[in-house]
Motif scaffolding. Sequence first.
Motif, PDB file in Angstrom:
ATOM      1  N   ASP A  45       0.856  -1.184   0.000  1.00 43.21           N
ATOM      2  CA  ASP A  45       0.000   0.000   0.000  1.00 43.21           C
ATOM      3  C   ASP A  45       0.894   1.236   0.000  1.00 43.21           C
ATOM      4  O   ASP A  45       1.653   1.474   0.950  1.00 43.21           O
ATOM      5  CB  ASP A  45      -0.900  -0.002   1.242  1.00 43.21           C
ATOM      6  N   ASP A  46       0.857   1.982  -1.079  1.00 38.51           N
ATOM      7  CA  ASP A  46       1.719   3.169  -1.186  1.00 38.51           C
ATOM      8  C   ASP A  46       0.897   4.456  -1.268  1.00 38.51           C
ATOM      9  O   ASP A  46       1.307   5.418  -1.904  1.00 38.51           O
ATOM     10  CB  ASP A  46       2.659   3.046  -2.383  1.00 38.51           C
ATOM     11  N   CYS A  48      -0.326   7.944  -0.487  1.00 42.34           N
ATOM     12  CA  CYS A  48       0.272   9.098   0.176  1.00 42.34           C
ATOM     13  C   CYS A  48      -0.658   9.621   1.270  1.00 42.34           C
ATOM     14  O   CYS A  48      -1.882   9.594   1.120  1.00 42.34           O
ATOM     15  CB  CYS A  48       0.550  10.208  -0.831  1.00 42.34           C
ATOM     16  N   ARG A 122      -1.761   7.325  -5.012  1.00 38.37           N
ATOM     17  CA  ARG A 122      -0.743   6.272  -4.969  1.00 38.37           C
ATOM     18  C   ARG A 122       0.607   6.840  -5.396  1.00 38.37           C
ATOM     19  O   ARG A 122       0.758   7.405  -6.476  1.00 38.37           O
ATOM     20  CB  ARG A 122      -1.143   5.107  -5.869  1.00 38.37           C
ATOM     21  N   ALA A 123       1.602   6.671  -4.533  1.00 42.23           N
ATOM     22  CA  ALA A 123       2.925   7.240  -4.785  1.00 42.23           C
ATOM     23  C   ALA A 123       3.529   6.713  -6.080  1.00 42.23           C
ATOM     24  O   ALA A 123       4.155   7.451  -6.842  1.00 42.23           O
ATOM     25  CB  ALA A 123       3.851   6.935  -3.607  1.00 42.23           C
ATOM     26  N   SER A 124       3.349   5.425  -6.333  1.00 39.39           N
ATOM     27  CA  SER A 124       3.921   4.825  -7.540  1.00 39.39           C
ATOM     28  C   SER A 124       3.332   5.448  -8.801  1.00 39.39           C
ATOM     29  O   SER A 124       4.025   5.603  -9.808  1.00 39.39           O
ATOM     30  CB  SER A 124       3.681   3.311  -7.541  1.00 39.39           C
TER      31      SER A 124
END
Length: 299
Positions: A45-46, A48, A122-124
């Motif tokens: 889970d990325d 932010c 999502r950071a990715s």
Amino acid sequence: MQGCGRAAAAAVAGSRRWVRGLRGRCRLLSMAKSKFEYVRDFEADDTCLPNCWVVVRLDGRNFHRFSEQHEFKKPNDDRALHLMTKCAQTVMEELEDIAIAYGQSDEYSFVFKKKSRWFKRRASKFMTHVVSQFASSYVFYWKDYFKDQQLLYPPGFDARIVLYPSNQNLKDYLSWRQADCHINNLYNTVFWMLVQRSGLTPVQAQDRLQGTLAGDKNEILFSEFNINYNNEPLMYRKGTVLVWQKVNEVMTKKIKLPKEAEEKEVEVTRTRTKVVPLHCDIIGDQFWEEYPEILAEDS
């Protein structure tokens, strides 16, 4: 009539077999999905954190070699700097929720709004979309800026993502990058003057500047090369800030006036919001007072 009845019965039977076959395939697909779907549990889970400025800082990978291979002018190459800015403008125009960007040398920072819900934060997604859009734009627009220089190999870029919870944190981050721009450019300006005009080798120039302060470097530029660093272009000393601005554009449009047989060309002014490059100080308060919408609560 009997023949027609037999044909109809055969058609119905065939349709039933087709439905049964379709259901069988659906059951197989459902089973396959259930069997292999567990691999999604390995995804981290990325997301932010909410209510934070999302900053994606992009850097050229091994650009020291890249600039030498492509014969960039030293200490600054306007073509390379303008190309970087064009790519950054494209990123801001193509992606969503970027409030401001700042660039210098081979780096650019993109600031996504605090309340952005783009790709569920999502950071990715933030990072990969910025890098891929920037890198593809760099290749695509290369020929517009390096008309006589062939692109010898694909450039590479990496990125990192940092969250800043307060407006002051964000302003301090951008101030840090602009201060870094000044420090690096002052050093490079003196360094390349010593190499290009005084004939020192790179190692000798590095030794000459070791331990010097900003005042010492300014003195070398002025006393030995008659260069006042404060007169150097702002783009070199301050970097480039990209903001959204309303711009009036004059367009030519053909219209047919009443009681006129032929169409006439008239100039029409339209207001558009565009990404505009600025070369100014962002460490002080003046910039933020002129562009309060960047830090507005609804960002």
